[in-house]
Scaffold this motif. Structure first.
Motif, PDB file in Angstrom:
ATOM      1  N   LYS B  51       0.062 -18.277  -7.888  1.00  0.00           N
ATOM      2  CA  LYS B  51      -0.225 -17.585  -6.622  1.00  0.00           C
ATOM      3  C   LYS B  51      -1.074 -18.460  -5.700  1.00  0.00           C
ATOM      4  O   LYS B  51      -0.730 -18.678  -4.527  1.00  0.00           O
ATOM      5  CB  LYS B  51      -0.972 -16.266  -6.899  1.00  0.00           C
ATOM      6  CG  LYS B  51      -0.233 -15.311  -7.821  1.00  0.00           C
ATOM      7  CD  LYS B  51      -0.983 -14.010  -8.000  1.00  0.00           C
ATOM      8  CE  LYS B  51      -2.288 -14.143  -8.769  1.00  0.00           C
ATOM      9  NZ  LYS B  51      -2.113 -14.515 -10.187  1.00  0.00           N
ATOM     10  N   THR B  52      -2.191 -18.955  -6.238  1.00  0.00           N
ATOM     11  CA  THR B  52      -3.092 -19.771  -5.418  1.00  0.00           C
ATOM     12  C   THR B  52      -2.382 -21.025  -4.916  1.00  0.00           C
ATOM     13  O   THR B  52      -2.465 -21.376  -3.739  1.00  0.00           O
ATOM     14  CB  THR B  52      -4.338 -20.160  -6.243  1.00  0.00           C
ATOM     15  OG1 THR B  52      -5.012 -18.976  -6.630  1.00  0.00           O
ATOM     16  CG2 THR B  52      -5.273 -21.038  -5.442  1.00  0.00           C
ATOM     17  N   THR B  53      -1.673 -21.653  -5.822  1.00  0.00           N
ATOM     18  CA  THR B  53      -0.961 -22.871  -5.449  1.00  0.00           C
ATOM     19  C   THR B  53       0.019 -22.597  -4.313  1.00  0.00           C
ATOM     20  O   THR B  53       0.065 -23.338  -3.321  1.00  0.00           O
ATOM     21  CB  THR B  53      -0.196 -23.431  -6.661  1.00  0.00           C
ATOM     22  OG1 THR B  53      -1.093 -23.543  -7.762  1.00  0.00           O
ATOM     23  CG2 THR B  53       0.413 -24.782  -6.346  1.00  0.00           C
ATOM     24  N   ALA B 172      -5.186 -14.051   2.273  1.00  0.00           N
ATOM     25  CA  ALA B 172      -6.309 -13.737   1.389  1.00  0.00           C
ATOM     26  C   ALA B 172      -5.904 -13.968  -0.062  1.00  0.00           C
ATOM     27  O   ALA B 172      -4.972 -13.339  -0.558  1.00  0.00           O
ATOM     28  CB  ALA B 172      -6.743 -12.290   1.606  1.00  0.00           C
ATOM     29  N   ASP B 173      -6.601 -14.896  -0.711  1.00  0.00           N
ATOM     30  CA  ASP B 173      -6.308 -15.188  -2.111  1.00  0.00           C
ATOM     31  C   ASP B 173      -7.268 -14.388  -2.983  1.00  0.00           C
ATOM     32  O   ASP B 173      -8.452 -14.689  -3.055  1.00  0.00           O
ATOM     33  CB  ASP B 173      -6.477 -16.698  -2.360  1.00  0.00           C
ATOM     34  CG  ASP B 173      -6.000 -17.082  -3.753  1.00  0.00           C
ATOM     35  OD1 ASP B 173      -5.348 -16.246  -4.414  1.00  0.00           O
ATOM     36  OD2 ASP B 173      -6.281 -18.220  -4.169  1.00  0.00           O
ATOM     37  N   GLU B 174      -6.745 -13.385  -3.640  1.00  0.00           N
ATOM     38  CA  GLU B 174      -7.542 -12.490  -4.484  1.00  0.00           C
ATOM     39  C   GLU B 174      -8.837 -12.065  -3.809  1.00  0.00           C
ATOM     40  O   GLU B 174      -9.923 -12.334  -4.327  1.00  0.00           O
ATOM     41  CB  GLU B 174      -7.851 -13.174  -5.817  1.00  0.00           C
ATOM     42  CG  GLU B 174      -6.588 -13.731  -6.442  1.00  0.00           C
ATOM     43  CD  GLU B 174      -6.609 -13.655  -7.950  1.00  0.00           C
ATOM     44  OE1 GLU B 174      -7.269 -12.751  -8.485  1.00  0.00           O
ATOM     45  OE2 GLU B 174      -5.935 -14.487  -8.574  1.00  0.00           O
ATOM     46  N   PRO B 175      -8.744 -11.405  -2.679  1.00  0.00           N
ATOM     47  CA  PRO B 175      -9.959 -11.054  -1.939  1.00  0.00           C
ATOM     48  C   PRO B 175     -10.827 -10.049  -2.678  1.00  0.00           C
ATOM     49  O   PRO B 175     -12.004  -9.920  -2.375  1.00  0.00           O
ATOM     50  CB  PRO B 175      -9.421 -10.451  -0.634  1.00  0.00           C
ATOM     51  CG  PRO B 175      -8.055  -9.945  -0.978  1.00  0.00           C
ATOM     52  CD  PRO B 175      -7.527 -10.890  -2.010  1.00  0.00           C
TER      53      PRO B 175
HETATM   54 MG   LIG Z   1      -5.478 -18.032  -8.148  1.00  0.00          MG
END
Ligand SMILES: [Mg+2]
Ligand SMILES: Nc1ncnc2c1ncn2[C@@H]1O[C@H](COP(=O)(O)OP(=O)(O)OP(=O)(O)O)[C@@H](O)[C@H]1O
Lengths: 404, 233
Positions: B51-53, B172-175
């Motif tokens: 996900k982050t990537t 938003a990455d895992e806000p």
């Molecule tokens: Mg991540």
């Protein structure tokens, strides 16, 4: 604006680290400032003692005399030169001199001498010659005769109140021959001169060598060392076309000048030490804070801060700190140098330099002792923190912000 | 190929490999997706699914090993680092899982920051900060420093900062990863409300089912590929 604010707040963030970095800059600056003030003070004191008390800061001769002295190369109009000297600013005093060589005998003994004709009042005002009399008296209105170098007197077995005979050749080719009572013995500080000095009142010498109204040299002392160049320049222009030559001490005491310049290398050693102190601490502490703030730089970059702004932020942070330290250091350095310029340090063992005794080491307050350390500290700090600054600019948000 | 003007993100066969020592980690393995203006989309998947990537690659924070990313009509691989920087500043609002706010800046200064980079006037900046803090339910907090706020409040400030410049995309990455479930849901409610009011595009990643519930479109990522998606209301 925001960059400046960030830089300033970042400084206040790790107070202990900021103080440590600042302290090293401060110490570096004050060391540099003090050392330069001190060294300049000491050197100028030596130079001033050496020139002022003996040779003069500036000398005027007939053209060619300095290279090859001769009885015939005279200043024919010393009064006129004197009138000019009296109108030039920043001159402390001046004294005319006449030089020749001769043979002196006292009883069975004889020796070669250097005859120095001096204007008794002007010489005293210029070089405080009477302080160097070790026996008998300096000349005054009543006491006229000859003052001998102390070693010359010993070699001749002559003392105060004995009389000596001088034999030489006058300017007109006739034999110069006269007898004078010894009024005093002098310790000039220069061993060579102590073995050969034969001081006569100027009018006696002029009469003896048939050089009425003429002299060979006029020694000039400026108000202080800083005025020498200015005074010499003005004299050169005022005396141009008269066939006279104006030389400052750097010219007529060239070897002494070279020795003094060589010794000033110590200043650069000092500045290098300052560079090392500042470079090591700044590199360490700034690099440490940059590494600690990687994630912040990552956020700043992700949301659109250009790499150049990050470089600027780190540089400004260092520059702010350096600026504050230089300001504080200048105040400390100023009062330190002022104190030592005023009171100096009495030396337990006086230093001898070219026959001049240095009893005090004194500091000096001058511009150089502020701007040189300022440049050194600022340039070193900024150069060194360029590396951490680039590091901040190269932050890769995708890497630094990973949370696992 | 001509990009349609209401497509905010177009990703074509995006792959991202990481070299770790001698092994190659395939973090993203061929993602194709399109995000349109006004979407409120969750990217969901287990830890390590990429996900982050993917989000980093979609916003130019990282470069894909293969494939093309179009953001707001521009092909990212054609831009220089500096252009990318300016482009992100003007087109993407970021909310990260943690370390969002600059600790030495106040709430107001944090929110102002990007506007300052853009050269928005002081009065306009202040007006917008007051407005957005009101929307976030953070009136009166503008002079606080981040450490004086709770985690939920900090994330709300981060959203305010992301939204205040009205970017094409808010990412938003895992806000909510550092928040409790109640605060998480409240934060999502605010985001959704803002999305409905302003029609700004929101894309966020999560593995929290309560958060997923709030999304209107859910893209499910497994082993670096979007395997499935669901649409809800
Ligand atoms: Mg991540
Ligand atoms: N810089 C890197 N070097 C090597 N491998 C990496 C790097 N970044 C990510 N990976 C690997 O890529 C894969 C995907 O990671 P990513 O962080 O995108 O997953 P994620 O879905 O965001 O996980 P999480 O839910 O835990 O945040 C993982 O296997 C991870 O170990």
């Amino acid at each position: 604006m925001m960059t400046l604010r960030l830089a300033f707040r970042n400084l206040l963030r790790q107070k202990r680290r900021t103080i440590f970095t600042g302290l090293s800059m401060l110490v570096g600056f004050v060391m540099g400032c003090f050392f330069i003030g001190w060294a300049d003070g000491a050197y100028n004191h030596i130079i001033d003692s050496f020139t002022r008390q003996r040779l003069g800061h500036i000398q005027i001769h007939k053209q060619g005399y300095l290279g090859k002295p001769s009885l015939y190369k005279t200043i024919d109009n010393p009064e006129r030169v004197g009138k000019i000297l009296d109108t030039v600013g920043h001159i402390d005093s001046w004294a005319p001199r006449l030089f020749s060589a001769g043979l002196v005998s006292a009883g069975e003994k004889s020796a070669g001498v250097q005859v120095i004709g001096i204007d008794t009042e002007r010489e005293e005002r210029t070089t405080n010659i009477s302080n160097k009399i070790v026996e008998g008296n300096y000349f005054d209105n009543r006491i006229r005769g000859v003052i001998l170098g102390k070693d010359l007197a010993r070699n001749l077995h002559a003392g105060v109140r004995d009389s000596v005979v001088i034999l030489s050749q006058a300017a007109d080719g006739s034999i110069a021959n006269a007898r004078y009572p010894v009024t005093g013995l002098i310790d000039t500080g220069d061993p060579g001169l102590n073995r050969s000095a034969f001081y006569l009142p100027l009018e006696y010498a002029q009469e003896l060598f048939v050089l009425e109204g003429k002299v060979h040299e006029i020694a000039v002392n400026a108000a202080n060392l800083n005025y020498i160049e200015k005074v010499a320049k003005e004299l050169k222009s005022r005396l141009s076309g008269t066939g006279l030559h104006v030389a400052d001490w750097k010219e007529f005491a060239h070897e002494f000048y070279v020795a003094m310049s060589a010794d000033k290398g110590g200043m650069y050693v000092m500045l290098v030490i300052v560079v090392i102190i500042v470079a090591i601490t700044v590199l360490n502490t700034i690099l440490m804070s940059v590494l600690e703030r990687q994630k912040e730089y990552g956020v700043l970059k992700a949301i659109g801060t250009r790499p150049g702004s990050l470089v600027r932020m780190v540089l400004i942070e260092t520059a702010l700190l350096a600026g504050a330290c230089i300001l504080l250091g200048s105040v400390i350095g100023y009062f330190m140098n002022l104190y030592f310029a005023e009171y100096g340090l009495k030396l337990a063992n006086p230093i001898e330099w070219g026959g001049v005794q240095i009893k005090y080491m004194k500091g000096e307050v001058n511009f150089k002792s502020f701007y040189l350390p300022t440049i050194t500290v600022l340039v070193t700090a900024l150069l060194v923190c360029f590396f951490p600054a680039l590091r901040a600019a190269r932050t890769e948000p995708a890497k630094t912000m990973r949370t696992f | 190929m001509e990009q349609c003007s209401n497509q905010v993100i177009v990703a074509k066969n995006v792959k991202k490999n990481y070299q770790q020592d001698s092994i190659v980690v395939e973090a993203v393995r061929g993602v194709n997706l399109t995000i349109e203006k006004g979407e409120f989309t969750a990217i969901v998947g287990p830890s390590g699914s990429g996900k982050t990537t993917l989000l980093n690659v979609l916003t130019g924070l990282d470069t894909p090993t293969e494939g093309e990313v179009w953001l707001n009509g521009r092909l990212l691989s054609e831009m220089s680092q500096r252009e990318l920087c300016d482009f992100r500043r003007d087109n993407v609002g970021f909310v990260f899982q943690a370390y969002n706010l600059i600790p030495v800046l106040t709430v107001e200064e944090n929110i102002e920051y990007v506007m300052m980079l853009q050269g928005v006037s002081k009065n306009e900046r202040h007006r917008r900060v007051v407005d957005i803090l009101k929307q976030m339910g953070l009136e009166g907090y503008h002079n606080r420093f981040p450490t004086q706020l709770s985690g939920g409040q900090q994330q709300r400030v981060a959203i305010a900062r992301a939204m205040v410049t009205k970017p094409a995309l808010i990412l938003a990455d895992e806000p909510t990863a550092n928040l409790d479930s109640k605060t998480s849901r409240a934060l999502l409610d605010i985001m959704r409300k803002l999305n409905e009011e302003t029609n700004m595009t929101f894309v966020f990643s999560t593995h929290d089912p309560h958060v997923v519930d709030r999304a209107r479109r859910v893209i499910i990522l497994e082993d670096g590929v979007n395997v499935r998606e669901e649409t809800r209301n």
